[in-house]
Motif scaffolding. Structure first.
Motif: not given
Length: 116
Positions: A1-16
């Motif tokens: 998993m790339t850093d970008s994917e990790k950041l997107n996943l974190i961003l989704e969780k933060v948005n949720t």
């Protein structure tokens, strides 16, 4: 998993999480409005209860100070009337007794006069 994917996943969780916080905030606001409405209703009930207590106190005072006194006056008047009635009945009975005696004397004298 790339850093970008990790950041997107974190961003989704933060948005949720942010959405959940927003929903919770709306529910708290709704609850706060309901509590305020309930407070107003309780205050109105308190005011109404105070009025009812005041009216009950006034009614008790009227009963104690006016109605009870008036009932006592009526009772005393009734007692006086009862005494007077008993006196009148006794007097009437005495008069009736005397009248019967007089009727007997009149009949005796009438009989004597017829004989003469």
């Amino acid at each position: 998993m790339t850093d970008s994917e990790k950041l997107n996943l974190i961003l989704e969780k933060v948005n949720t999480l942010d959405e959940k916080v927003n929903l919770l905030d709306e529910k708290v606001n709704t609850l706060d409005k309901k509590v305020n409405t309930l407070d107003e209703k309780v205050n109105n009930i308190d005011c109404d209860l105070k009025e009812v207590k005041q009216k009950a106190t006034k009614t008790e005072l009227i009963v104690e100070n006016e109605i009870r006194v008036n009932i006592q006056r009526v009772a005393e008047g009734h007692l006086d009337l009862s005494r007077k009635l008993n006196e009148c009945i006794k007097l009437s009975s005495d008069i009736k007794d005397k009248q019967e005696i007089q009727d007997i004397y009149i009949n005796m004298h009438d009989s004597k006069l017829k004989v003469l």
